[in-house]
Scaffold this active site. Structure first.
Site: not given
Length: 613
Positions: A311, A315, A531, A573-574, A592, A594
């Site tokens: 992790e 990062d 993550s 926009d996905i 829009g 979601d």
């Protein structure tokens, strides 16, 4: 003011440690239950807690928090005349400081139990008091009994109680005491790790013509559909060729659960993907996680290559790789709940992000963009404590810090495909089927990042982008229209009773979250999860801060009021995908906002113009 009788009492209290015998009994107060919870689902109570030490955090009221919140929204609203006029550390501390009466009364109570000022650690604003005491003394102070509780599914254990009391005259002067009723397991967002595909497959993809993303119009290397690199993100999010140059910028990553960011892995990553960053690194801060003999013990920084954290590596490599050469910081915070008392771990603590909050709020110049990829199910964090931690994030936002949190990888609650082992039930004793929002992702003062995959982008499918609606926090004004439009288009009765349609909705935005190529313990691996999306988005925010600073403007600070207004046009926009969980398909990605991908993924080329207009 302390009474004359109390002064006399304190003069004759034994000077022995507060774990020992008393010369006189503590002053008697009538206790009244402060907080009580039902036995949490999935946890079984075992024997009374053995003798050990516990670190108690006592939260005093913040009577002027509403004023701080007003400042936060004004300085974060791009249409307000105060936009960017962030508050100083001292101004924020003044606004969240408790009344002196609360400080005095809590001090008197602690002193009757033999606890003196040098036994305490106070937060910068004095709104939190932290002390390390024997658990038997904690039980006496809180009129409760701690037990060892075990989580049947995971085997985790912790020492907690389901109810505690305070002297009745302190109820208006203490908001929360923990660890008491908190059964959160504080986990990193679930990451999947795999080995890179063989060189022939990679080479064949590299020889294919670039993909044109139909949403953003950008050209992306074909290989990005199997492996995500810094170059892929720069191409996809329209940031190719941008070089940060402004002074005063900064980016940070928080690390928990003994995750270490390995510098040798970072150098291998830079050699592989960002050669101009070779031999650069980050500043390391060790943040206390518990108290031993009244001295802080901080997070570790084990640079042994075999101990590198997946992790932490993910990062720092992507957040710092995207934002190079912006100065970078990694925070290692000690503490690893759940807790089993034994000789090696003699002190029980809270979720460590509150320790990090104490530390970062005490700093004069925290990083301007910070990412965190850890959290809990919201319902396992008592609402009183969640609100206080969330208020800490608001303080950072008011000071000009942008906070990103991953939305989690459980879809709408639990993406376990086996209904028999799914955990989508309320934790309040009713055991009602319910979608499970995440915290701190549900805090309205942070920017929560969901996940996408592939080019063209769709909602991530190999695990599921966490998203939904808070049961604790109401929907803030900045997202009422966007979320209202989504709910209005949702077929009537969809998942009725499974979520709170009036709650703070998340995620706010999204970014790629699968098949990120990082170096772990000296080897390249592919890793995925939200993550990955949170540090990637934090890197983009660091670049946007650079744009503002280069134009003699203040940093962005709390992002959401900007994102949901003029910032909307700066996102891709996905509209394909969903976030399964709790035996359902979850919510759908749609035009829009979601609750799967939020407003979408960033288009840096557009956003860099919007943030200075």
């Amino acid at each position: 003011m302390r009474s004359q009788a109390l002064r006399g009492l304190l003069l004759i209290v034994s000077c022995a440690s507060f774990g020992g015998a008393w010369a006189v009994p503590a002053r008697a107060y009538a206790h009244k239950v402060k907080e009580s919870v039902a036995p949490p689902r999935g946890w079984v109570k075992h024997n009374p807690a053995p003798d050990h030490n516990i670190v108690l955090r006592i939260g005093l009221p913040q009577p002027n928090f509403s004023t701080l919140e007003k400042h936060l929204y004004e300085v974060s609203d791009p249409d307000h005349e105060r936009y960017g006029a962030h508050l100083s550390k001292e101004e924020v501390e003044k606004l969240v400081a408790p009344h002196q009466e609360s400080v005095d009364l809590v001090n008197e109570w602690l002193e009757t139990h033999g606890i003196q000022e040098n036994d305490l650690i106070r937060s910068p604003a004095k709104d939190w008091v932290t002390l390390r005491i024997p658990i038997r003394l904690a039980e006496k102070m809180l009129d409760t009994t701690y037990h060892v509780w075990k989580h049947t599914a995971s085997g985790d254990a912790m020492v907690r109680t389901t109810s505690y009391s305070l002297p009745s005259h302190l109820h208006d002067h203490i908001e929360v005491v923990q660890p008491t009723t908190m059964f959160g397991r504080f986990k990193r967002s679930a990451s999947t790790i795999s080995w890179p595909e063989d060189s022939e497959t990679t080479a064949s993809l590299q020889n294919l013509p670039p993909i044109v993303d139909t949403v953003s119009g950008t050209k992306v290397d074909a290989s990005c559909n199997s492996t995500i690199t810094i170059t892929c993100l720069q191409q996809l999010y329209n940031a190719v060729g941008f070089v940060p140059s402004s002074e005063g910028n900064s980016v940070g990553i928080t690390g928990y659960l003994e995750e270490f960011a390995n510098i040798q892995d970072l150098q291998s990553f830079y050699a592989d993907q960002r050669p101009d960053a070779l031999n650069s690194s980050f500043e390391f801060f060790s943040v206390k996680g518990l108290l031993t003999h009244h001295l802080p013990v901080g997070g570790l920084n084990d640079q042994t290559l075999s101990e590198a954290g997946a992790e932490a590596g993910l990062d720092v490599q992507f957040a710092f790789g995207l934002s190079h050469p912006i100065p970078a910081t990694f925070y290692s915070t000690a503490g690893r709940p759940p807790f089993i008392p034994d000789v090696g771990t003699p002190t029980d603590t809270n979720e460590p992000y509150t320790d990090w909050l104490d530390f970062i709020l005490s700093q004069s110049n925290p990083p301007l963009s910070i990412s965190t990829s850890y959290g809990d199910d919201e319902q396992t964090v008592p609402e009183s404590f969640a609100r206080r931690a969330c208020a800490g994030f608001a303080q950072l936002g008011a000071r000009g810090v942008s906070l990103m949190f991953s939305s989690g990888d459980g879809g709408v609650g639990d993406n376990d495909p086996d209904p028999a082992t799914q955990q989508c039930f309320t934790n309040d004793g009713r055991n009602v089927t319910r979608f499970l929002p995440s915290f701190p992702a549900s805090c309205p003062y942070v920017t929560t990042v969901g996940g996408t995959t592939n080019i063209p982008e769709v909602a991530v499918s190999r695990f599921f982008s966490g998203g939904g609606f808070s049961d604790y926090f109401p929907r803030p004004d900045y997202q009422k229209k966007a979320v209202g439009d989504y709910l209005a288009a949702l077929p009537k009765g969809t998942y009725e009773g499974l979520f709170n349609p009036n709650g703070r909705a998340f995620p706010d935005v999204a970014a790629q979250s699968d098949r990120f190529r990082i170096f772990l313990s000296g080897r390249p691996v592919l890793i995925g999860g939200t993550s990955a999306s949170s540090p990637a988005f934090a890197g983009i925010v660091a670049l946007l801060n650079d744009v503002r600073l280069a134009n003699n403007q203040r940093p962005l600070g709390f992002l959401n009021p900007l994102l949901y207004s003029k910032g909307v046009s700066g996102f891709n926009d996905i509209t394909i995908g969903h976030n399964s969980g709790c035996g359902t398909l979850g919510f759908n990605a749609t035009a829009g906002w979601d609750p799967v991908t939020g407003l979408g993924t960033p288009n840096f080329g557009k956003l860099k113009e919007l943030v200075i207009s």
